[in-house]
Write a protein that holds these residues in place. Structure first.
Motif, PDB file in Angstrom:
ATOM      1  N   ARG A 126       3.863  -5.388  -2.285  1.00 56.58           N
ATOM      2  CA  ARG A 126       3.257  -4.277  -1.558  1.00 56.58           C
ATOM      3  C   ARG A 126       4.129  -3.022  -1.607  1.00 56.58           C
ATOM      4  O   ARG A 126       3.653  -1.920  -1.328  1.00 56.58           O
ATOM      5  N   GLY A 127       5.415  -3.201  -1.908  1.00 57.22           N
ATOM      6  CA  GLY A 127       6.294  -2.052  -2.104  1.00 57.22           C
ATOM      7  C   GLY A 127       6.790  -1.386  -0.839  1.00 57.22           C
ATOM      8  O   GLY A 127       7.219  -0.231  -0.882  1.00 57.22           O
ATOM      9  N   PRO A 135       6.697  -2.976  -6.959  1.00 54.16           N
ATOM     10  CA  PRO A 135       6.191  -1.648  -7.306  1.00 54.16           C
ATOM     11  C   PRO A 135       6.305  -0.706  -6.118  1.00 54.16           C
ATOM     12  O   PRO A 135       6.128  -1.117  -4.970  1.00 54.16           O
ATOM     13  N   ASP A 137       4.791   1.170  -4.008  1.00 49.35           N
ATOM     14  CA  ASP A 137       3.390   1.350  -3.636  1.00 49.35           C
ATOM     15  C   ASP A 137       3.243   1.874  -2.202  1.00 49.35           C
ATOM     16  O   ASP A 137       2.958   3.020  -1.967  1.00 49.35           O
ATOM     17  N   ARG A 139       0.919   1.428   0.018  1.00 44.97           N
ATOM     18  CA  ARG A 139      -0.425   1.704   0.544  1.00 44.97           C
ATOM     19  C   ARG A 139      -0.896   0.532   1.393  1.00 44.97           C
ATOM     20  O   ARG A 139      -0.962  -0.601   0.922  1.00 44.97           O
ATOM     21  N   THR A 146       0.055   6.409  -4.452  1.00 46.10           N
ATOM     22  CA  THR A 146       1.120   5.493  -4.058  1.00 46.10           C
ATOM     23  C   THR A 146       2.387   6.274  -3.697  1.00 46.10           C
ATOM     24  O   THR A 146       2.475   7.496  -3.896  1.00 46.10           O
TER      25      THR A 146
END
Length: 269
Positions: A126-127, A135, A137, A139, A146
């Motif tokens: 999910r970052g 990644p 990300d 979000r 992102t």
């Protein structure tokens, strides 16, 4: 009711841990649920607030979450409580429209627990976490720009303002300038790539919080428009609550705290 939980955005370093609401009983007890009353849990997560409300005697609960993984995981609870629980993917800033469509308007109470959950932090893909590679990300809903888009495309001065405003990071301009230089050589795509760069330019002691903590918080808030969503959520709750209805909000840092306090002060004056 509004309460600052004194929580932190520092991610857990261990394995996945079910999200446990910090002020579950205080936040839900303030709603004083009774039989045949209807409620909205605007931040379903792992369903802690929803379960408490239903077990405390609430007639029906409309639970909302923007995270599709929370909706998927919550289907077992839907089966458990039957038609007393309706679980829907969406943003709580749109709760009044969702409630009207689903036959919940008006409602007797609304509960909101603002911020990121431990479940999201623990999922590297999910970052959200700078302690696990994934990644870049961040979000919550899985759509829109992102964190990588924000970091790689935002002008340095604007990026510095985001990091300072949402992260209260005093070194925001130093960090933003370093990002602007490094992204010319190679765009930022992963969490550890960004966290490592920040650690490189921000000397710190082993017992200090990670130097990327505030920057990651700021990027997450910006990516998900969390403060704008909070304002929309408070206004939507005001529209959907019946006379005498109750609003219970758990906030985790000063920016959220200020928005909620100002809203309540204005409406009570």
């Amino acid at each position: 009711m509004m309460q600052d939980s004194g929580g932190s955005d520092t991610p857990a370093t261990g394995g996945p841990v079910p999200h446990v609401p910090v002020l579950l009983e205080a936040a839900t007890a303030a709603l004083a649920p009774h039989e045949n009353q209807t409620f909205i849990d605007g931040t379903f997560g792992a369903g802690g607030y929803t379960r408490w409300l239903l077990k405390a005697g609430a007639g029906r609960v409309l639970a909302i979450d923007r995270d599709p993984t929370a909706i998927s995981a919550g289907q077992a609870m839907v089966q458990e409580f039957g038609d007393r629980l309706v679980l829907v993917q969406g943003v709580f800033g749109d709760m009044d429209n969702l409630a009207a469509i689903l036959g919940f308007a008006p409602v007797d109470g609304v509960v909101l627990d603002i911020g990121v959950s431990s479940m999201q932090l623990d999922q590297a893909h999910r970052g959200f976490s700078f302690r696990q590679d994934g990644p870049l990300d961040m979000r919550m809903g899985g759509s829109g720009p992102t964190a990588a888009d924000l970091v790689n495309e935002t002008p340095a001065d604007d990026l510095a303002n985001i990091i300072y405003r949402y992260g209260d990071e005093r070194a925001s301009r130093r960090i933003a300038r370093a990002i602007a230089v490094d992204r010319l050589k190679k765009p930022f795509t992963t969490t550890l790539q960004l966290a490592g760069m920040i650690a490189r330019i921000m000397p710190h002691k082993p017992n200090d919080i990670h130097p990327a903590t505030r920057t990651f918080q700021a990027l997450r808030i910006a990516v998900n428009d969390e403060l704008g969503e909070l304002t929309r959520g408070l206004e939507a709750a005001e529209r959907i609550l019946r006379p005498g209805g109750r609003l219970s909000v758990v906030s985790f840092h000063s920016l959220e705290d200020r928005i909620v306090k100002q809203f309540l002060a204005q409406r009570s004056g």
